[in-house]
Design an enzyme around this catalytic site. Structure first.
Site, short mmCIF file in Angstrom:
data_model
loop_
_atom_site.label_atom_id
_atom_site.label_comp_id
_atom_site.label_asym_id
_atom_site.label_seq_id
_atom_site.Cartn_x
_atom_site.Cartn_y
_atom_site.Cartn_z
N THR A 18 34.50 42.98 40.57
CA THR A 18 33.69 42.79 39.86
C THR A 18 32.27 42.27 41.07
O THR A 18 31.50 42.78 40.98
CB THR A 18 33.68 40.76 39.22
OG1 THR A 18 34.82 40.68 38.19
CG2 THR A 18 32.31 40.88 38.30
N VAL A 19 32.49 41.22 41.89
CA VAL A 19 31.34 41.65 43.52
C VAL A 19 31.81 43.17 43.96
O VAL A 19 30.20 43.32 44.11
CB VAL A 19 31.42 40.43 43.72
CG1 VAL A 19 30.65 40.21 45.36
CG2 VAL A 19 31.19 38.76 43.03
N ALA A 48 38.43 49.27 50.60
CA ALA A 48 40.13 49.35 50.02
C ALA A 48 40.43 48.88 48.56
O ALA A 48 39.71 47.56 48.42
CB ALA A 48 40.41 47.57 51.22
N ARG A 50 42.95 47.84 45.36
CA ARG A 50 44.44 48.41 44.95
C ARG A 50 45.70 49.82 44.41
O ARG A 50 45.95 50.02 44.56
CB ARG A 50 45.23 47.31 43.90
CG ARG A 50 45.77 45.74 44.94
CD ARG A 50 46.69 44.80 44.09
NE ARG A 50 46.03 43.90 44.46
CZ ARG A 50 45.52 42.34 43.76
NH1 ARG A 50 45.18 43.03 42.25
NH2 ARG A 50 44.70 41.28 44.15
N GLY A 192 33.27 35.60 31.98
CA GLY A 192 33.42 35.99 33.68
C GLY A 192 33.42 35.04 34.54
O GLY A 192 33.02 36.04 35.61
N GLU A 195 37.08 31.15 38.42
CA GLU A 195 37.32 31.22 39.25
C GLU A 195 38.88 32.03 38.55
O GLU A 195 39.15 31.61 36.98
CB GLU A 195 37.59 30.37 39.97
CG GLU A 195 36.98 30.10 40.96
CD GLU A 195 35.87 30.57 41.47
OE1 GLU A 195 36.50 31.53 42.09
OE2 GLU A 195 34.88 30.57 41.23
N LYS A 210 31.74 24.50 47.99
CA LYS A 210 30.29 24.89 47.89
C LYS A 210 29.56 23.56 48.94
O LYS A 210 29.09 23.87 49.66
CB LYS A 210 29.70 25.55 46.51
CG LYS A 210 30.25 26.72 45.92
CD LYS A 210 29.54 26.72 44.36
CE LYS A 210 30.07 27.93 44.22
NZ LYS A 210 30.66 28.06 42.63
N GLY A 307 28.18 36.09 38.43
CA GLY A 307 27.74 36.67 38.30
C GLY A 307 27.84 37.78 38.96
O GLY A 307 27.73 38.34 40.36
N1 HSE Z 1 33.44 30.48 39.17
C1 HSE Z 1 32.47 30.19 39.44
C2 HSE Z 1 31.18 28.79 38.73
C3 HSE Z 1 31.44 31.24 40.02
O1 HSE Z 1 31.61 29.15 37.64
O2 HSE Z 1 29.94 28.81 39.62
C4 HSE Z 1 30.72 31.24 41.37
O3 HSE Z 1 31.33 30.69 42.32
#
Ligand code: HSE
Length: 441
Positions: A18-19, A48, A50, A192, A195, A210, A307
């Site tokens: 995604t990122v 890189a 998979r 989405g 985690e 964080k 996102g």
């Molecule tokens: N799972 C994290 C959240 C994603 O819900 O904030 C971004 O760090």
């Protein structure tokens, strides 16, 4: 040499999820404006992945695709490695190898830095390379830049943030639609936000990762994830979300880092904030971080907390910073953790039992008129002062009343004693629920 003649910054990316895909897309779409701002072209030279066949269908032919990420971190033509594979095992090995090879690293991997950051930043310092991580905290919000640069003149008093989008989404849905925790979580996963292991979100671990990084940047303390007190939202009762609303409060999962006279508080837990407080206006998967500092006062930063392109925005900002500063010697760069490496010092982190906050308590009570005086007596005896007491209808049992007590500031160890006394009363049913309250002004 004119700026436009500078060699491109050659990027090797680990992962195209995604990122990674967001980063590739935004770098392509906004190449012109990014180059105009940077004075240098960004080139994703190697990725890189998979699944080579899948990746080949997603990126241009001039991107070299490999299925061994070590080929990227060991490649002499790569200037900077963008780590977006996640996790804390292989990602750690790759990042350390990249650093050992003299490459800069950009990562959005908060778990990696919260757990292995001390080792990683020390290695980067020794090698004279940068490890940048704006995308690791509240993705779209440039909060690391704000702390490291914008607020650099200040002593920070506290930081309080809604720094997990999944839990904020769940709490918003529970409040607005009265849906269950499980349904709201499934919805957040489908969108989405969550985690790979959603337990990290709902148990508060992601927010604690964080907060660890925010605290280091704010207070110049080492990265110390293991010292964060962490409570998630899994034990939260929907009735308390509703009761809090009735009393003019909203429940938010906050990450709080605060200087107190003894040292530092580091905690993640559900928190009641006044419904009119700015943090209470942060809905759905949005994030916000509020900072109280001595000169700037209260400042607040708001934006998407998850996102693909939202995270890419932060990853690319780090790449631009790197492109602008890579030729500088280490001591002229903005320090990774906001403070010069030698100036990072330990502060004692308060045991959660010693931390003082106000509390919301809820007791399910039979025989209200007989029990109320006993409740007040127990609280007075334990030296827990009552600010407000409300008797509400119990949502599930017409024989019971919900007694909600808002307390004055009290240490957790004191409150525990009071709660034990209350739970021993025969007309107080089940256990007493407690949620911390914060004023944050
Ligand atoms: N799972 C994290 C959240 C994603 O819900 O904030 C971004 O760090």
């Amino acid at each position: 040499m004119p700026l436009h003649a500078l060699a491109p910054l050659r990027i090797g990316m680990l992962g195209l999820g995604t990122v990674g895909m967001g980063t590739y897309t935004v770098l392509q779409r906004n190449a012109e404006v990014i180059e105009a701002r940077t004075g240098r072209r960004m080139e994703i030279a190697m990725v890189a992945v998979r699944n080579l066949a899948r990746a080949a269908s997603l990126v241009d032919d001039d991107v070299e695709l490999v299925d061994d990420p070590f080929l990227v971190v060991n490649h002499p033509g790569i200037d900077v490695v963008v780590e977006v594979i996640g996790g804390t095992t292989i990602a750690r090995d790759l990042v350390l190898q990249a650093i050992a090879n003299g490459k800069h690293v950009v990562t959005a991997n908060k778990a990696l830095l919260a757990v292995h950051g001390t080792e990683i930043f020390a290695a980067a310092q020794a090698q004279g390379v940068v490890v940048a991580y704006e995308g690791a905290v509240a993705v779209s919000i440039p909060i690391i830049k704000a702390l490291r640069e914008g607020l650099t003149a200040n002593h920070i008093e506290w930081i309080a943030g809604i720094i997990n989008g999944t839990t904020n989404y769940i709490l918003s849905e529970m409040k607005d639609k009265g849906v269950s925790f499980a349904d709201a979580l499934a919805d957040a996963q489908a969108k989405g936000y969550a985690e790979a292991d959603p337990a990290f979100d709902v148990e508060g671990v992601d927010a604690a990762h964080k907060l660890t990084l925010l605290a280091s940047n704010a207070f110049g303390v080492p990265i110390q994830f293991d010292k964060v007190h962490v409570e998630g939202i899994t034990q939260l009762d929907a009735a308390d979300v509703a009761f809090a609303e009735r009393l003019g409060y909203r429940v938010k999962l906050l990450g709080i880092a605060r200087r107190n006279p003894q040292g530092l508080e580091l905690r993640v837990h559900p928190t009641l904030v006044a419904a009119e407080h700015l943090l209470a206006q942060v809905h759905g998967s949005m994030n916000a971080v509020m900072v109280k500092s001595d000169a700037a006062g209260v400042t607040m930063y708001y934006g998407a907390g998850a996102g693909s392109e939202q995270t890419a925005s932060a990853v690319i900002a780090d790449l631009v910073d790197l492109a602008r500063s890579s030729s500088l010697v280490q001591r002229h760069r903005v320090p990774s953790l906001a403070f010069q490496h030698h100036a990072i010092v330990e502060l004692p982190v308060a045991a959660i039992d010693d931390v003082e906050t106000a509390y919301y308590l809820r007791l399910d009570v039979a025989s209200l008129s007989r029990t109320l005086p006993k409740i007040l007596g127990h609280l007075a005896q334990a030296d827990v002062r009552v600010q407000q007491l409300e008797v509400l209808e119990h949502p599930d049992d017409a024989q019971l009343n919900a007694v909600v007590v808002l307390t004055d500031f009290t240490q957790l160890r004191v409150l525990r004693g009071a709660i034990a006394g209350l739970e021993a009363l025969p007309t107080v049913m089940g256990f007493v629920r407690s949620i911390r309250m914060e004023r944050l002004v």
